[in-house]
Motif scaffolding. Sequence first.
Motif, PDB file in Angstrom:
ATOM      1  N   VAL A 116     -13.496 -49.192 -12.586  1.00 52.86           N
ATOM      2  CA  VAL A 116     -14.846 -49.398 -12.058  1.00 52.86           C
ATOM      3  C   VAL A 116     -15.705 -49.936 -13.200  1.00 52.86           C
ATOM      4  CG1 VAL A 116     -16.808 -48.358 -10.878  1.00 52.86           C
ATOM      5  CG2 VAL A 116     -14.504 -47.507 -10.431  1.00 52.86           C
ATOM      6  N   LEU A 117     -16.245 -51.134 -13.024  1.00 53.44           N
ATOM      7  CA  LEU A 117     -16.876 -51.878 -14.112  1.00 53.44           C
ATOM      8  C   LEU A 117     -18.321 -52.229 -13.811  1.00 53.44           C
ATOM      9  CD1 LEU A 117     -13.989 -54.495 -14.580  1.00 53.44           C
ATOM     10  CD2 LEU A 117     -14.221 -52.286 -15.768  1.00 53.44           C
ATOM     11  N   ASP A 118     -19.186 -51.951 -14.765  1.00 52.26           N
ATOM     12  CA  ASP A 118     -20.563 -52.452 -14.745  1.00 52.26           C
ATOM     13  C   ASP A 118     -20.783 -53.140 -16.089  1.00 52.26           C
ATOM     14  OD1 ASP A 118     -23.223 -53.019 -14.495  1.00 52.26           O
ATOM     15  OD2 ASP A 118     -23.827 -51.010 -13.903  1.00 52.26           O
ATOM     16  N   PRO A 119     -20.701 -54.473 -16.124  1.00 50.62           N
ATOM     17  CA  PRO A 119     -20.735 -55.178 -17.412  1.00 50.62           C
ATOM     18  C   PRO A 119     -22.010 -54.958 -18.208  1.00 50.62           C
ATOM     19  CG  PRO A 119     -20.946 -56.708 -15.583  1.00 50.62           C
ATOM     20  CD  PRO A 119     -20.548 -55.395 -14.990  1.00 50.62           C
ATOM     21  N   ILE A 120     -23.153 -54.911 -17.514  1.00 48.03           N
ATOM     22  CA  ILE A 120     -24.416 -54.590 -18.184  1.00 48.03           C
ATOM     23  C   ILE A 120     -25.200 -53.651 -17.282  1.00 48.03           C
ATOM     24  CG2 ILE A 120     -26.570 -55.422 -19.189  1.00 48.03           C
ATOM     25  CD1 ILE A 120     -25.239 -58.085 -19.729  1.00 48.03           C
ATOM     26  N   ASP A 121     -25.148 -52.380 -17.586  1.00 52.52           N
ATOM     27  CA  ASP A 121     -25.997 -51.407 -16.894  1.00 52.52           C
ATOM     28  C   ASP A 121     -27.324 -51.367 -17.645  1.00 52.52           C
ATOM     29  OD1 ASP A 121     -26.056 -49.007 -14.876  1.00 52.52           O
ATOM     30  OD2 ASP A 121     -26.944 -48.272 -16.739  1.00 52.52           O
ATOM     31  N   GLY A 122     -28.396 -51.735 -16.965  1.00 56.85           N
ATOM     32  CA  GLY A 122     -29.683 -51.882 -17.625  1.00 56.85           C
ATOM     33  C   GLY A 122     -30.032 -53.337 -17.866  1.00 56.85           C
ATOM     34  N   THR A 123     -29.713 -54.200 -16.891  1.00 52.87           N
ATOM     35  CA  THR A 123     -29.965 -55.635 -17.059  1.00 52.87           C
ATOM     36  C   THR A 123     -31.446 -55.926 -17.277  1.00 52.87           C
ATOM     37  OG1 THR A 123     -28.033 -56.188 -15.717  1.00 52.87           O
ATOM     38  CG2 THR A 123     -29.660 -57.917 -16.003  1.00 52.87           C
ATOM     39  N   LYS A 124     -32.317 -55.137 -16.675  1.00 52.86           N
ATOM     40  CA  LYS A 124     -33.757 -55.365 -16.873  1.00 52.86           C
ATOM     41  C   LYS A 124     -34.156 -55.136 -18.322  1.00 52.86           C
ATOM     42  CE  LYS A 124     -34.811 -54.234 -12.066  1.00 52.86           C
ATOM     43  NZ  LYS A 124     -35.333 -53.211 -11.134  1.00 52.86           N
ATOM     44  N   ALA A 173     -19.860 -63.145 -17.150  1.00 49.39           N
ATOM     45  CA  ALA A 173     -18.827 -63.480 -18.130  1.00 49.39           C
ATOM     46  C   ALA A 173     -18.108 -62.228 -18.633  1.00 49.39           C
ATOM     47  CB  ALA A 173     -19.449 -64.243 -19.296  1.00 49.39           C
ATOM     48  N   ALA A 174     -18.865 -61.161 -18.873  1.00 45.44           N
ATOM     49  CA  ALA A 174     -18.253 -59.934 -19.384  1.00 45.44           C
ATOM     50  C   ALA A 174     -17.333 -59.300 -18.351  1.00 45.44           C
ATOM     51  CB  ALA A 174     -19.339 -58.951 -19.804  1.00 45.44           C
ATOM     52  N   GLU A 175     -17.763 -59.268 -17.093  1.00 52.19           N
ATOM     53  CA  GLU A 175     -16.886 -58.689 -16.074  1.00 52.19           C
ATOM     54  C   GLU A 175     -15.634 -59.538 -15.891  1.00 52.19           C
ATOM     55  OE1 GLU A 175     -16.914 -57.622 -11.360  1.00 52.19           O
ATOM     56  OE2 GLU A 175     -18.672 -57.022 -12.543  1.00 52.19           O
ATOM     57  N   THR A 227     -22.329 -51.346 -21.427  1.00 51.20           N
ATOM     58  CA  THR A 227     -21.209 -51.689 -20.549  1.00 51.20           C
ATOM     59  C   THR A 227     -20.532 -50.393 -20.121  1.00 51.20           C
ATOM     60  OG1 THR A 227     -20.865 -53.812 -21.633  1.00 51.20           O
ATOM     61  CG2 THR A 227     -19.017 -52.909 -20.393  1.00 51.20           C
ATOM     62  N   LEU A 228     -20.381 -50.221 -18.822  1.00 53.21           N
ATOM     63  CA  LEU A 228     -19.763 -49.015 -18.269  1.00 53.21           C
ATOM     64  C   LEU A 228     -18.359 -49.333 -17.777  1.00 53.21           C
ATOM     65  CD1 LEU A 228     -22.720 -47.465 -16.225  1.00 53.21           C
ATOM     66  CD2 LEU A 228     -21.973 -46.916 -18.551  1.00 53.21           C
ATOM     67  N   ILE A 229     -17.380 -48.567 -18.278  1.00 51.61           N
ATOM     68  CA  ILE A 229     -15.978 -48.753 -17.907  1.00 51.61           C
ATOM     69  C   ILE A 229     -15.431 -47.401 -17.466  1.00 51.61           C
ATOM     70  CG2 ILE A 229     -13.695 -49.491 -18.681  1.00 51.61           C
ATOM     71  CD1 ILE A 229     -15.177 -50.974 -21.000  1.00 51.61           C
ATOM     72  N   ALA A 230     -15.003 -47.308 -16.219  1.00 50.99           N
ATOM     73  CA  ALA A 230     -14.442 -46.060 -15.701  1.00 50.99           C
ATOM     74  C   ALA A 230     -13.034 -46.294 -15.199  1.00 50.99           C
ATOM     75  CB  ALA A 230     -15.289 -45.512 -14.567  1.00 50.99           C
TER      76      ALA A 230
END
Length: 260
Positions: free
Chosen positions: A84-92, A49-51, A103-106
């Motif tokens: 470059v998008l990682d909506p949740i880095d650290g999902t675990k 959903a976030a991405e 959330t990583l946004i580049a």
Amino acid sequence: MTVIDFSAFIGRLATASGETILPFFRTSLSIDDKSKTKDFDPVTEADRAAEAVMRRLIKASFPQHGIVGEEFGNEREDADYVWVLDPIDGTKSFIGGFPIWGTLIALLHKGSPVYGMMHQPFIGERFSGDNGSATYKGPSGERRLQVRRCASLSEATTYTTSPLLMNERDRAIFGRIEQGARLSRYGGDCYSYCMLAAGHVDLVVETELKPYDIAALIPIVTGAGGVVTTWEGKPAQGGGRIVAAGDARVHEEALKLLNQ
């Protein structure tokens, strides 16, 4: 248009993704496993959903830009500007209820990361950088990020998310770093790099990273005065085996150990 013109928009992306993610955090959400091997690679509806929200905003505002995302693949990745998008880095950590995810946004310009942000909406922290400077905004206010001096690995605090994520050979090589460091700790994901930029950690060593795991963190670390490369000393935005250091002396020492 220069990178400074994008900073407010990146803030909008962070706010929108955070508002999308938070209702899912510390709830009984469903979890899918993306891995095709025995390794557990979770993804949740919050990730997707976030991405999706960020992609919609980017397409509406900058339809000519490319997008590379963890959950929905690549579009126009040969464009001059690519998000470059990682909506949740650290999902675990996310599914475990621990707030050490972000959330990583580049933003890449002609293949190089020129701006990056890590947003942790539960804590309310944002770490951002443009290679020339880096900034923290959070509950304690706003300040410039600056790495700390560290003369040698023997004085360093080092982090990796988990040695279990490394293959057997790389784990053995990483053991040289652990033996030489003053303190070695596990966990953190994107937070490890932000704490390095903030001057609390000296070295981060990882393997098997994807571009969306690292692209946003490079301008933050370098903007705070640190260095990020592959284990071979090459540019890191493509992912792979990554080493980040606050002090160039520790980075050089780490590279020598990693390439013995």
